[in-house]
Motif scaffolding. Sequence first.
Motif, PDB file in Angstrom:
ATOM      1  N   ARG A  69       0.851  -1.193   0.000  1.00 54.48           N
ATOM      2  CA  ARG A  69       0.000   0.000   0.000  1.00 54.48           C
ATOM      3  C   ARG A  69       0.883   1.238   0.000  1.00 54.48           C
ATOM      4  O   ARG A  69       1.807   1.344   0.810  1.00 54.48           O
ATOM      5  CB  ARG A  69      -0.907   0.001   1.232  1.00 54.48           C
ATOM      6  CG  ARG A  69      -1.810   1.226   1.335  1.00 54.48           C
ATOM      7  CD  ARG A  69      -2.869   1.014   2.402  1.00 54.48           C
ATOM      8  NE  ARG A  69      -2.305   0.871   3.725  1.00 54.48           N
ATOM      9  CZ  ARG A  69      -2.069   1.911   4.548  1.00 54.48           C
ATOM     10  NH1 ARG A  69      -2.345   3.131   4.149  1.00 54.48           N
ATOM     11  NH2 ARG A  69      -1.575   1.708   5.751  1.00 54.48           N
ATOM     12  N   PRO A  70       0.646   2.184  -0.920  1.00 54.02           N
ATOM     13  CA  PRO A  70       1.464   3.396  -0.950  1.00 54.02           C
ATOM     14  C   PRO A  70       1.211   4.277   0.262  1.00 54.02           C
ATOM     15  O   PRO A  70       0.086   4.396   0.735  1.00 54.02           O
ATOM     16  CB  PRO A  70       1.027   4.082  -2.243  1.00 54.02           C
ATOM     17  CG  PRO A  70      -0.353   3.581  -2.502  1.00 54.02           C
ATOM     18  CD  PRO A  70      -0.373   2.171  -1.989  1.00 54.02           C
ATOM     19  N   LEU A  71       2.267   4.877   0.755  1.00 50.82           N
ATOM     20  CA  LEU A  71       2.180   5.744   1.924  1.00 50.82           C
ATOM     21  C   LEU A  71       2.938   7.033   1.646  1.00 50.82           C
ATOM     22  O   LEU A  71       4.093   6.998   1.211  1.00 50.82           O
ATOM     23  CB  LEU A  71       2.760   5.045   3.155  1.00 50.82           C
ATOM     24  CG  LEU A  71       2.685   5.798   4.485  1.00 50.82           C
ATOM     25  CD1 LEU A  71       1.240   5.900   4.942  1.00 50.82           C
ATOM     26  CD2 LEU A  71       3.517   5.072   5.544  1.00 50.82           C
ATOM     27  N   GLY A  72       2.300   8.175   1.851  1.00 52.08           N
ATOM     28  CA  GLY A  72       2.940   9.466   1.644  1.00 52.08           C
ATOM     29  C   GLY A  72       3.458  10.045   2.951  1.00 52.08           C
ATOM     30  O   GLY A  72       2.740  10.066   3.950  1.00 52.08           O
ATOM     31  N   ILE A  73       4.708  10.501   2.958  1.00 51.67           N
ATOM     32  CA  ILE A  73       5.317  11.065   4.161  1.00 51.67           C
ATOM     33  C   ILE A  73       5.687  12.520   3.898  1.00 51.67           C
ATOM     34  O   ILE A  73       6.656  12.804   3.188  1.00 51.67           O
ATOM     35  CB  ILE A  73       6.570  10.269   4.581  1.00 51.67           C
ATOM     36  CG1 ILE A  73       6.225   8.791   4.767  1.00 51.67           C
ATOM     37  CG2 ILE A  73       7.159  10.850   5.866  1.00 51.67           C
ATOM     38  CD1 ILE A  73       7.412   7.913   5.073  1.00 51.67           C
ATOM     39  N   PRO A  74       4.911  13.474   4.431  1.00 48.34           N
ATOM     40  CA  PRO A  74       5.215  14.890   4.226  1.00 48.34           C
ATOM     41  C   PRO A  74       6.420  15.332   5.056  1.00 48.34           C
ATOM     42  O   PRO A  74       6.787  14.687   6.055  1.00 48.34           O
ATOM     43  CB  PRO A  74       3.948  15.610   4.700  1.00 48.34           C
ATOM     44  CG  PRO A  74       2.906  14.537   4.877  1.00 48.34           C
ATOM     45  CD  PRO A  74       3.660  13.286   5.177  1.00 48.34           C
ATOM     46  N   ALA A  75       7.029  16.443   4.668  1.00 45.81           N
ATOM     47  CA  ALA A  75       8.094  17.049   5.460  1.00 45.81           C
ATOM     48  C   ALA A  75       7.510  17.583   6.765  1.00 45.81           C
ATOM     49  O   ALA A  75       6.329  17.920   6.842  1.00 45.81           O
ATOM     50  CB  ALA A  75       8.755  18.172   4.672  1.00 45.81           C
TER      51      ALA A  75
END
Length: 437
Positions: free
Chosen positions: A94-100
């Motif tokens: 599952r794709p996971l986005g990690i913001p700054a």
Amino acid sequence: MQTKLNLLSEFAKRDEKSRLDNLAHLLSEENLKECFKMLKKGKAAGIDGVGVEEYEKELESNLKDLVTRMKAQSYRPQPVRRTYIAKANGKSLRPLGIPAVEDKIVQRGIARVLEAIYEVDFLDFSYGFRPHRSCHQALKRLDQVIMTQPINHIIDADIKGFFDCVDHEWLMKFLGVRIGDTNFLRLIKRFLKNGYMEEGKLHPSDEGTPQGGVVSPILANVYLHYALDLWMEKVVKPECRGAVEIIRYADDFVICVQYKDEAVKILTALKERLAKFNLELAEDKTRLIEFGRFAKQNASAKDQRVATFNFLGFTHFIDKTRKGGFKLGRTTDRKKLRTKLKEMNGWLKASRNMFAIADIWKTLRAKLRGHFQYYGVSGNYRALQRFEYQTKRMILKWLNRRSQKKSFNWESFKAYLERHPLPTAKIHHDFYTSFAK
């Protein structure tokens, strides 16, 4: 800062048709410092490699610089770092986005402002990602609707890939109904368009809410408030002669209807309504079923099985009270139960030789407590017991594999549990109403 947000809520409540200006100034150093304190430490860093701990070392100067750039409109969110985690089935990712970190702070600030405005607008049947509301309240409301109203049909709906399909143009139009601050809206739009980085390549975002962003849930609720909730409340319900109720948790919702012909019309109109906003129902997960006090008798007359439906991790079915009356029953969804047991087995297998038993026990208590607190609802005790029993069997299995010589048989293991008890199956949420007969 909370006082200012409370005043904003009061103003929004006094004039429900007003457009609110001068919101960007609420993203002050004071507010953003509070937002920073809400971040969890130890989380993965974004594409800039800066973690929470590192950002904190120069917190005052970092926030001052951030606010200066926002005022000059030179601040632009960084693309999120995309990574992948294994799904519960263990067969896919599952794709996971990690913001700054900096972007997380700003998103938290935006979310607080939006929450102050829209909490006075959101309708009562919306439960997802809202303060002082929970999935258990949504489940209890579902129980009350089915038990107290003449419900005979359920539309079990699922929006296909909702968070990835939110139309940016429509979302900005919806936000513009209540927000007149162009600087604040421009900031939100930049988050929508910032995209993600994967293997050194930038992928722009043309639709969907910010990946991994804390502002995504409130933006999703705003979108569905205008695309679905108001339509149900202002258009659908007044046109129906029978009872119609909707219970929504984020993009997961069920519609309870009295008459079949109206249920059919609502489902048809629902597809058209969502299509207008570039959304569609997942055909394989959306159903219209007969469900209510007379569904069991009707199914028996037709020599058919009584239909069930899933909502928020539970399978809902027609049950009986002790006196033989109608009751809404619920049990842990079979797929969810298998997934949870598989996850527990995998964790025990991986942990058995990595940690001391005392450390394993501490984490194990937390895992069991979390499971029982979520799934511990009225009518689900047997499923809780099943999870508890299977988990104990797995614990015994993996403890005995810590060495070549077995440490426990079942009797000695039960004695060990008496000295080192684990949380046991328990009902934490009482949904039963006084209307069950």
